[in-house]
Design a protein around this motif. Structure first.
Motif, PDB file in Angstrom:
ATOM      1  N   ILE A  22       0.760  -1.186  -0.458  1.00  0.00           N
ATOM      2  CA  ILE A  22      -0.202  -0.386  -0.149  1.00  0.00           C
ATOM      3  C   ILE A  22       0.534   1.611  -0.167  1.00  0.00           C
ATOM      4  N   THR A  23       1.738   0.957   0.942  1.00  0.00           N
ATOM      5  CA  THR A  23       2.720   2.167   0.908  1.00  0.00           C
ATOM      6  C   THR A  23       3.526   2.862  -0.089  1.00  0.00           C
ATOM      7  N   LEU A  26       0.919   4.111  -2.909  1.00  0.00           N
ATOM      8  CA  LEU A  26       0.417   5.423  -2.724  1.00  0.00           C
ATOM      9  C   LEU A  26       2.086   6.389  -3.026  1.00  0.00           C
ATOM     10  N   PHE A  27       3.017   5.824  -2.864  1.00  0.00           N
ATOM     11  CA  PHE A  27       4.158   6.557  -3.066  1.00  0.00           C
ATOM     12  C   PHE A  27       5.190   6.721  -4.161  1.00  0.00           C
ATOM     13  N   VAL A  30       1.246   6.229  -7.406  1.00  0.00           N
ATOM     14  CA  VAL A  30       0.559   8.119  -7.779  1.00  0.00           C
ATOM     15  C   VAL A  30       1.513   8.877  -8.506  1.00  0.00           C
ATOM     16  N   ASN A  31       3.039   9.089  -8.388  1.00  0.00           N
ATOM     17  CA  ASN A  31       3.810   9.533  -8.417  1.00  0.00           C
ATOM     18  C   ASN A  31       5.129   8.847  -8.789  1.00  0.00           C
ATOM     19  N   ASP A  35       8.074  13.253 -10.641  1.00  0.00           N
ATOM     20  CA  ASP A  35       7.712  13.509  -9.659  1.00  0.00           C
ATOM     21  C   ASP A  35       7.809  14.364  -8.823  1.00  0.00           C
ATOM     22  N   ARG A  38      11.125  16.454  -9.290  1.00  0.00           N
ATOM     23  CA  ARG A  38      10.484  17.864  -9.447  1.00  0.00           C
ATOM     24  C   ARG A  38      10.066  19.070  -7.983  1.00  0.00           C
ATOM     25  N   MET A  39       9.571  18.182  -7.680  1.00  0.00           N
ATOM     26  CA  MET A  39       9.249  18.123  -5.820  1.00  0.00           C
ATOM     27  C   MET A  39      10.479  18.843  -5.371  1.00  0.00           C
ATOM     28  N   PHE A 290       9.890  11.854   1.446  1.00  0.00           N
ATOM     29  CA  PHE A 290       9.671  10.825   1.203  1.00  0.00           C
ATOM     30  C   PHE A 290       9.524   9.299   1.836  1.00  0.00           C
TER      31      PHE A 290
END
Lengths: 325, 479
Positions: A22-23, A26-27, A30-31, A35, A38-39, A290
């Motif tokens: 799941i994690t 999620l990490f 999705v991205n 991404d 860039r963040m 993250f």
């Protein structure tokens, strides 16, 4: 007993794998790592080369699940999933954005977290259970009524206000203890006492009400009537019989939390500037680190599962009728 | 049209929820069991007093859920014929329109409640006795707070007192009218004398706690009316760092809190009911799968899972700015995402409860009889199991509301809650926290947020208690 524990631990494994997936989803799903790069780099410095360098430095330049350029076992180990998520099972949490080893950071920060969380937990339990017993003893009187009203009012106040108000009154106005910070050694109590007091006070409302409900429910049972019929005083009934029999529902809610104490409280620690795991997590969230958040999620669920097993084991100590063989 | 309606997703959900609530009310009225349970809620004085307060909050929230973009006036004042209308970028709500003076009359920075002068000293030019300009350090006059007094600032106390007295008079008048209307209603419904109706209402002899409602209304109007009358010319709760009126902020926060509390349950409810019933009814591998799912989800500490999910949402929003036409839409989507995430992380508790209850129910004789008659599983679930689970669902829903409102504040404080541009209790507290370190102290922002949040959550808690007492079959026998 041992067989039971082993079975439960094996049962926990698929859950941990689920958490891990799941994690990871999620990490990374999705991205994309692009991404994230860039963040982290910020708007101005984003160039394809910079992104590629960022990914290569942190090992995000590999495929997600399956590496078709490698051969043999490397097809699965040379992937982001293996290097970032699967390795957590052996305690390798990787490095944070600032290059520090997350595992070592967790070990050093556990101490301050425990120094706050453990006293808060024990004192909070003592205070709430005693208060609830008091209300049960005086049930259906004005004391009980106003006690419950007080509890409802206290649980309607956000934890933020307890911290802000306590910090303002005790530290700033009365100057009894320092506002924030943490010191090692024996001086630590000065920094610990205020977060502990605030933690206990903010928890009284909801937990007292909950314990009171448990006690009241227990008091309606037959054995209590029997105990009263043989002439025991109300106090003896409450302390010797009701309290002991109410332990199972109390334990159910309480033991799960014990392992999670390592994690500290996000709010308390960041408000009081305590270098524990809670403030570590908050800092990581704010810095969008993250790797740290992922590690904390993993540890959190691991501790929760340990808590569940401990809860079941604790039943045997309280109620000899429960056996796991 | 003088405005362009803007339909935000959260608005749609809020109004759908209202519709669902009305539908549910209609269904409850037809079901004798539920009707008697709601009547028990109606008899509870604490329940009715808190319901009145919640209704007041709900009205504020609903007014704030009708959004539009006002049309910009053309250069000449009159729009030229044939030209397309130009609308403002700013998205306003009906509440904004009602509170326009509060929204637009911004000061430079902090000012105390009901102040006519700013909180901090600065260098200002004053014309001295000899007619020359002098530079002195003093609290500068506010642009809007008490501006109607002109140079006659000393009149402020008298002005405030006069307004409060007038407002109290008005409030009493309005309240007395309401009381008369209620008594009149009782007289017509019961065909009794006025004296009897009066006693029914005040001694709560009827089957409805009118006295609690009327008392709450009295307190509410006695508080709100002076605030409303004063807010026309003063900043009743002062202004914050950027000079925005604090009263306006707390009123806007109400909607955010309501959306979080209500829409989240909308996300959570179908998941937990569907999965809980399926797991309990079909057992076997379905049960195993669903149990695995909720054990896994609930074994991740809530805050961390929410943090992780919101963090990802944040990256997604930041990397796709082209998805949103206005800042309001972006903030709204983030709010909805938060609701969704909170919903996904909090369905597990209710699901576990419903699974256990379904396991118990399906062993009951009447359900086994239905199965023996060959009634389809879907029908059994719809006709027999779901109605018998409703009390748990209702209790869980009202109980969750207050904890969600509290959670929003904490999450927004941590930085993983609503969009920083969206006004909510969490962002208000976050902004106000640093003000406590100032000398002299800026206390009004935090106090206002505290007051409103406390009354909202307290009302929700009391109402939840009343609902639980009325619906819980275990407690029903004790009354």
């Amino acid at each position: 007993m041992l067989a039971y524990v082993v079975r439960r631990l094996l049962y926990a494994l698929p859950i941990l794998i689920g958490v891990n997936l799941i994690t990871f989803a999620l990490f990374f799903v999705v991205n994309t790592p692009d991404d994230m790069a860039r963040m982290q780099l910020g708007v101005k410095r984003v160039t394809p080369e910079a992104i590629a360098r960022w990914k290569a430095e942190r090992g995000y330049d590999r495929p997600l699940f399956f590496n078709d350029e490698a051969s043999g076992a490397a097809m699965f180990t040379e992937t982001i999933f293996f290097s970032k998520s699967a390795r957590m099972f052996v305690g390798d949490f990787g490095r944070a954005e600032d290059g520090r080893d997350i595992a070592r950071e967790i070990v050093t920060r556990m101490g301050p977290s425990l120094a706050i969380a453990l006293p808060t937990f024990v004192l909070g339990l003592l205070v709430s259970v005693s208060f609830a017993l008091l209300l049960t003893f005086f049930r259906a009187t004005y004391l009980d009524f106003w006690g419950v009203v007080l509890c409802v009012a206290m649980m309607s106040i956000s934890g933020l206000f307890y911290i802000i108000g306590g910090q303002y009154l005790i530290s700033k106005l009365w100057k009894l203890v320092p506002i924030s910070g943490y010191g090692g050694g024996l001086d630590a109590w000065k920094f610990v006492i205020l977060p502990v007091v605030i933690g206990v006070v903010s928890g009284i409302g909801s937990s007292t009400r909950w314990y009171r409900t448990i006690f009241i429910e227990e008091i309606a049972r037959d054995y209590v009537r029997t105990a009263r019929a043989k002439g025991l005083s109300e106090a003896a009934v409450l302390f010797r019989h009701v309290l002991r029999n109410a332990l199972i529902p109390i334990l159910t809610g309480v033991v799960v939390v014990i392992p999670l104490l390592f994690m500290g409280s996000l709010l308390t620690e960041s408000f009081f500037g305590i270098p524990g795991l809670g403030s570590y997590t908050i800092d990581a969230i704010n810095a969008q680190d993250f790797a740290v958040v992922r590690a904390m999620v993993f540890i959190g669920s691991l501790l929760y599962i340990v808590g569940l097993i401990l809860t079941d084991l604790s039943y045997t100590f309280v109620d000899p009728r429960i056996r796991f063989d | 049209m003088p405005f362009l309606p803007v339909i935000l997703w959260s608005d749609v959900l809020i109004w759908l929820l209202l519709l669902a609530a009305l539908l549910f009310g209609w269904l409850s009225a037809r079901n004798p069991l539920w009707r008697s349970a709601w009547q028990r809620v109606g008899r509870s004085r604490a329940g009715m007093a808190s319901a009145t307060l919640l209704l007041a909050f709900a009205i504020v929230g609903l007014l704030d859920s009708l959004h539009y973009r006002p049309r910009l006036a053309a250069d000449g004042g009159q729009p030229a014929a044939g030209q397309p209308a130009v609308y403002a970028v700013e998205v306003l709500s009906l509440l904004d329109a009602l509170l326009t003076p509060l929204r637009t009359r911004n000061e430079k920075t902090y000012s105390e409640p009901l102040a006519t002068r700013a909180h901090a000293r600065e260098t200002i030019e004053v014309r001295g006795g000899d007619g020359r300009l002098q530079q002195v350090r003093d609290h500068p006059r506010l642009r809007h707070g008490g501006a109607h007094l002109g140079a006659d600032e000393g009149r402020r106390d008298a002005d405030v007192a006069g307004r409060v007295l007038r407002a109290l008079g008005l409030a009493l008048l309005a309240w007395a009218t309401t009381v008369l209307a209620v008594c009149g209603g009782v007289v017509r419904a019961r065909r009794c004398a006025w004296r009897v109706a009066w006693r029914r209402v005040w001694r709560s002899e009827g089957d409805f706690a009118w006295n609690a409602i009327l008392a709450t209304l009295a307190v509410l109007s006695l508080l709100a009316m002076p605030v409303a009358l004063l807010a026309a010319e003063y900043h009743v709760f002062g202004t914050d760092k950027v000079g925005q009126d604090v009263l306006y902020q707390v009123l806007k926060s109400v909607r955010t809190a309501l959306v979080i509390g209500l829409v989240t349950t909308l996300v959570m409810l179908p998941l937990s009911v569907l999965l809980g019933v399926l797991a309990g009814y079909f057992r076997g591998w379905v049960d195993d799968l669903i149990q695995y799912l909720y054990t896994t989800l609930s074994s991740i500490p809530g805050v961390l899972l929410i943090a992780a999910a919101v963090l990802m949402m944040q990256v997604l929003i930041d990397t796709h700015p082209q998805w949103f036409a206005t800042a309001a839409e972006r903030a709204d989507l983030r709010l909805l995402a938060l609701c969704f995430i909170l919903g996904v992380t909090s369905w597990t508790g209710l699901c576990r409860l419903l699974r256990g209850e379904t396991l118990k129910l399906r062993e009951l004789e009447y359900i086994q009889a239905a199965q023996a008659f060959g009634v389809s599983s879907l029908r059994i679930i719809g006709r027999h199991i779901l109605p018998n689970l409703m009390h748990i669902v209702i209790i869980a829903l009202v109980m969750d509301f207050s904890s969600l409102v509290l959670a929003e504040a904490v999450l927004s404080y941590v930085g993983i809650g609503v969009d920083p541009t969206m006004i909510s209790f969490g962002t208000m507290i976050n902004n106000a926290r640093l003000e406590l370190a100032r000398e002299p102290l800026v206390w009004w922002s935090l106090s206002a947020a505290f007051l409103f949040m406390f009354s909202l959550v307290l009302a929700a808690n009391l109402f939840a208690d009343a609902v639980r007492d009325a619906f819980d079959p275990r407690l029903a026998g004790s009354q």
